[in-house]
Design a protein around this motif. Sequence first.
Motif, mmCIF file in Angstrom:
data_model
loop_
_atom_site.group_PDB
_atom_site.id
_atom_site.type_symbol
_atom_site.label_atom_id
_atom_site.label_comp_id
_atom_site.label_asym_id
_atom_site.label_seq_id
_atom_site.Cartn_x
_atom_site.Cartn_y
_atom_site.Cartn_z
ATOM 1 N N SER A 174 86.493 -3.584 38.221
ATOM 2 C CA SER A 174 86.822 -4.021 39.582
ATOM 3 C C SER A 174 86.019 -5.267 39.952
ATOM 4 C CB SER A 174 86.530 -2.899 40.588
ATOM 5 O OG SER A 174 87.346 -1.771 40.333
ATOM 6 N N GLY A 175 84.761 -5.305 39.531
ATOM 7 C CA GLY A 175 83.952 -6.499 39.772
ATOM 8 C C GLY A 175 84.459 -7.691 38.988
ATOM 9 N N LEU A 176 84.947 -7.415 37.774
ATOM 10 C CA LEU A 176 85.496 -8.502 36.944
ATOM 11 C C LEU A 176 86.726 -9.119 37.593
ATOM 12 C CD1 LEU A 176 85.578 -10.073 34.250
ATOM 13 C CD2 LEU A 176 86.840 -8.152 33.263
ATOM 14 N N ARG A 177 87.530 -8.289 38.238
ATOM 15 C CA ARG A 177 88.745 -8.787 38.904
ATOM 16 C C ARG A 177 88.453 -9.354 40.296
ATOM 17 N NH1 ARG A 177 90.677 -3.841 36.637
ATOM 18 N NH2 ARG A 177 90.377 -2.833 38.677
ATOM 19 N N GLY A 209 79.335 -16.091 36.381
ATOM 20 C CA GLY A 209 78.388 -15.399 35.503
ATOM 21 C C GLY A 209 78.513 -13.893 35.611
ATOM 22 N N ARG A 210 78.753 -13.394 36.823
ATOM 23 C CA ARG A 210 78.924 -11.945 37.011
ATOM 24 C C ARG A 210 80.149 -11.443 36.254
ATOM 25 N NH1 ARG A 210 75.870 -10.188 41.627
ATOM 26 N NH2 ARG A 210 77.230 -8.386 41.920
ATOM 27 N N ARG A 211 81.215 -12.220 36.300
ATOM 28 C CA ARG A 211 82.427 -11.797 35.584
ATOM 29 C C ARG A 211 82.193 -11.808 34.075
ATOM 30 N NH1 ARG A 211 87.779 -14.083 38.760
ATOM 31 N NH2 ARG A 211 87.145 -13.424 40.854
ATOM 32 N N LEU A 212 81.469 -12.827 33.592
ATOM 33 C CA LEU A 212 81.154 -12.878 32.167
ATOM 34 C C LEU A 212 80.265 -11.698 31.771
ATOM 35 C CD1 LEU A 212 81.194 -14.288 29.426
ATOM 36 C CD2 LEU A 212 79.257 -15.700 30.212
#
Length: 224
Positions: free
Chosen positions: A104-107, A175-178
């Motif tokens: 969910s954080g990635l999206r 960076g968070r998504r990575l």
Amino acid sequence: MKTIIEFFESPMMRLCILISLGMSGIAVYNWIPWSGLTPSDWGTWIGAIGTVATLAGTIWLATSEQRLRKRAERDLALITVAGLMWRIQAVETGLGGIKCELDSGLRGEVFNDYHEILMKFELLPLWTPTELTALVSIENHVAARLAFCGETVVSIKQFIAQEVREQRYIRNDLGRRLFNTMATNRLVPVIDQTGDVKDDCFLFWNSCRLNESFRRGRRTASRD
């Protein structure tokens, strides 16, 4: 591959062996000309029978000890599995929830609180080395695979904790998504492996229950 002990533990196999031995004994008895034996011949035959009986008794005692040890190991594994099955399922469910949160954080649907994710790792009811040792006798390397799952969970938790301290990736949205992608890629194999081990533990538990039901049925039939 079945061991020799497992081969002879089968009730049907033991019955076949007893029948074969009985028929062989009758054949030998009918083949020997008992009326024509001299006293020395009788002594030779009695000595040979005594030797065979001694050898059979020695083999039986040796295999009996191995059977008892194997049964004790299996009972210990069964007791351990009884306490572990639901914990393994809880770990699988907990890891799945963490993965969903990272996805969910990635999206971009949520803003991940990595301290909260670390707390969820702390709450996972992982197994101990003593419990793993008790599972060594189960087939399909259940103990080794479960040890891999536990160590991988610890390494992922350390990976996230290190990032929380150093903040090399999570300072900005990209960076968070990575970082979430890297963490999720580490989680997927251990979730799958934990589910497979859980299934093997359930199979072991059910097979032991079936064997016990079969033995109980035999005892009831013999009393009747």
